[in-house]
Design an enzyme around this catalytic site. Structure first.
Site, mmCIF file in Angstrom:
data_model
loop_
_atom_site.group_PDB
_atom_site.id
_atom_site.type_symbol
_atom_site.label_atom_id
_atom_site.label_comp_id
_atom_site.label_asym_id
_atom_site.label_seq_id
_atom_site.Cartn_x
_atom_site.Cartn_y
_atom_site.Cartn_z
ATOM 1 N N SER A 186 -10.402 5.076 -4.461
ATOM 2 C CA SER A 186 -11.181 6.565 -4.983
ATOM 3 C C SER A 186 -11.043 7.633 -5.884
ATOM 4 O O SER A 186 -11.399 7.835 -6.776
ATOM 5 C CB SER A 186 -11.589 6.942 -3.273
ATOM 6 O OG SER A 186 -10.553 7.438 -2.419
ATOM 7 N N LYS B 144 1.641 9.994 5.329
ATOM 8 C CA LYS B 144 1.861 8.915 5.989
ATOM 9 C C LYS B 144 2.882 7.734 5.605
ATOM 10 O O LYS B 144 3.169 6.877 5.624
ATOM 11 C CB LYS B 144 0.129 8.191 6.069
ATOM 12 C CG LYS B 144 -0.888 8.401 6.624
ATOM 13 C CD LYS B 144 -2.238 7.531 6.262
ATOM 14 C CE LYS B 144 -3.407 7.893 6.670
ATOM 15 N NZ LYS B 144 -4.738 7.286 6.440
ATOM 16 N N LYS C 64 -2.217 -1.706 -3.839
ATOM 17 C CA LYS C 64 -3.623 -0.372 -3.788
ATOM 18 C C LYS C 64 -2.252 1.034 -3.678
ATOM 19 O O LYS C 64 -1.438 0.839 -2.787
ATOM 20 C CB LYS C 64 -4.161 -0.234 -2.222
ATOM 21 C CG LYS C 64 -4.384 0.658 -2.118
ATOM 22 C CD LYS C 64 -4.975 1.301 -0.534
ATOM 23 C CE LYS C 64 -6.572 1.946 -0.443
ATOM 24 N NZ LYS C 64 -7.411 1.804 0.847
ATOM 25 N N GLU D 11 7.756 -7.040 1.655
ATOM 26 C CA GLU D 11 6.562 -7.076 1.522
ATOM 27 C C GLU D 11 5.566 -7.786 1.839
ATOM 28 O O GLU D 11 4.966 -8.459 2.412
ATOM 29 C CB GLU D 11 5.474 -5.067 1.184
ATOM 30 C CG GLU D 11 6.172 -4.257 2.807
ATOM 31 C CD GLU D 11 6.262 -4.132 2.973
ATOM 32 O OE1 GLU D 11 5.199 -4.639 4.000
ATOM 33 O OE2 GLU D 11 5.969 -2.803 4.410
ATOM 34 N N LYS E 132 0.849 -1.516 -0.536
ATOM 35 C CA LYS E 132 -0.330 0.094 0.074
ATOM 36 C C LYS E 132 1.186 1.127 -0.235
ATOM 37 O O LYS E 132 1.827 1.615 1.051
ATOM 38 C CB LYS E 132 -1.003 0.114 1.077
ATOM 39 C CG LYS E 132 -1.651 1.150 1.381
ATOM 40 C CD LYS E 132 -2.595 0.797 2.314
ATOM 41 C CE LYS E 132 -4.064 2.460 2.416
ATOM 42 N NZ LYS E 132 -4.491 2.322 3.905
ATOM 43 N N TYR F 189 -15.262 0.718 -7.253
ATOM 44 C CA TYR F 189 -16.480 1.136 -6.707
ATOM 45 C C TYR F 189 -17.783 1.071 -7.962
ATOM 46 O O TYR F 189 -19.194 1.080 -7.987
ATOM 47 C CB TYR F 189 -16.345 2.965 -6.510
ATOM 48 C CG TYR F 189 -16.176 3.642 -4.985
ATOM 49 C CD1 TYR F 189 -15.833 2.282 -4.438
ATOM 50 C CD2 TYR F 189 -14.358 3.327 -5.648
ATOM 51 C CE1 TYR F 189 -15.255 2.925 -2.522
ATOM 52 C CE2 TYR F 189 -12.684 3.431 -3.963
ATOM 53 C CZ TYR F 189 -13.710 2.932 -3.120
ATOM 54 O OH TYR F 189 -12.754 3.437 -1.474
#
Length: 331
Positions: free
Chosen positions: A280, A223, A254, A239, A200, A319
């Site tokens: 999104s 972050k 992601k 990872e 991510k 979505y």
């Protein structure tokens, strides 16, 4: 090795007719490849539009079973749940995440009662519950790894007991997959799956999501100390390898479209069930262009989703899931 030459070989021959295009298609997209992320809100009989995500809504728990009924009928195998947590319910430790009657747990129970064969995926991270917007707890201004992992383990067990089938840690703390697996197994929850957000990235494509869950404007700092640097590719493989070793049943990349090279490397390197999240920002960019008449909705949607399949995805969190499944069902 030569594979032919013009004019004996004409690649357009197999493109001439719809039936030969179908027979020679290298990848096929189906409703069974789609996972629908949905947003849950407090209250009753509520359907609240998400301003930054045209066509998406927040829905209250009492309506969630009805909300997903068409998705179930279309053959979409799973939904991913995300809560809208208002500011007054947030605190530094994200304590609402551990409430067995929080939005995710309540929605999971409602969904399993109404649609027992539907897969329910629960996001495990604290950003939708903390007043500082981080995925973990802060200690001296830094997201503390071990303290966060301890909370995430409790959160995962609470969700699994409420009926969540797949625990999806999106926090990017080190060692959380192994710890969560051990916590679930210690409670006899050996059949609960883990879909790790293994790679991510610290992306600029998340803002509409933060609006949808009530985190927009909450984040203090950034972050980058736990989410991955967009410049890195080899690190993603490290990872993923660690998460598989720790017990992840499925892995995710992601965001999606800007990181299809990572998806391809993960799938070809490890051969494990691999997913990507069309986030999104990707969704809202397409919808904004559609609203301005710059893109054809259906063509842009389906082309983008096929790109995920071509890169090697087993499934796509999108979505567009319901709209795409309608098109696929109608041929």
């Amino acid at each position: 090795m030569p594979l032919g030459s013009f004019p004996n070989t004409r690649l357009r021959r197999n493109r001439r007719d719809a039936w030969t295009r179908a027979l020679t298609a290298e990848n096929v997209l189906a409703p069974s490849n789609l996972i629908w992320p949905i947003f849950i809100c407090e209250g009753e009989n509520r359907r609240v539009p998400v301003d930054t995500m045209p066509g998406q809504i927040r829905v209250s728990v009492d309506l969630v079973a009805e909300h997903v009924a068409e998705a179930v009928a279309l053959g979409i195998p799973a939904v991913a749940l995300f809560p809208y947590t208002p500011a007054e319910q947030r605190d530094p430790e994200g304590t609402r995440a551990l409430d067995e009657n929080n939005l995710i747990c309540s929605a999971a129970r409602a969904l399993k009662a109404a649609h027992p064969t539907l897969g329910v995926i629960g996001d495990v991270a604290l950003d939708t519950y903390t007043d500082h917007g981080h995925d973990g707890v802060l200690r001296d201004g830094y997201v503390h790894n071990e303290d966060t992992v301890a909370i995430l383990c409790e959160m995962a067990v609470t969700m699994a007991k409420a009926g969540v089938d797949v625990i999806a840690p999106s926090d990017m703390m080190d060692g959380r997959i192994g710890a969560i697996r051990a916590a679930l197994d210690a409670q006899g929850l050996i059949h609960t799956k883990i879909m790790s957000y293994a790679a991510k990235y610290a992306s600029g494509f998340y803002s509409p999501f933060r609006d949808a869950v009530g985190s927009l404007g909450q984040l203090i700092g950034d972050k980058k100390t736990y989410q991955m640097d967009p410049a890195n590719s080899d690190e993603a493989l490290r990872e993923v390898a660690l998460d598989i070793q720790e017990g992840a049943d499925m892995v995710m990349v992601k965001p999606g479209l800007p990181y299809l090279d990572i998806v391809h490397r993960v799938r070809t390197t490890f051969g494990v069930p691999t997913y990507a999240y069309q986030v999104s920002g990707e969704y809202s960019m397409i919808m904004a262009a559609v609203e301005r008449g710059w893109l054809d909705h259906d063509r842009a949607m389906m082309e983008a989703l096929m790109a995920f399949k071509r890169a090697g995805c087993n499934g796509i969190l999108t979505y567009f899931a319901v709209k795409a499944a309608r098109l696929l069902k109608n041929g």
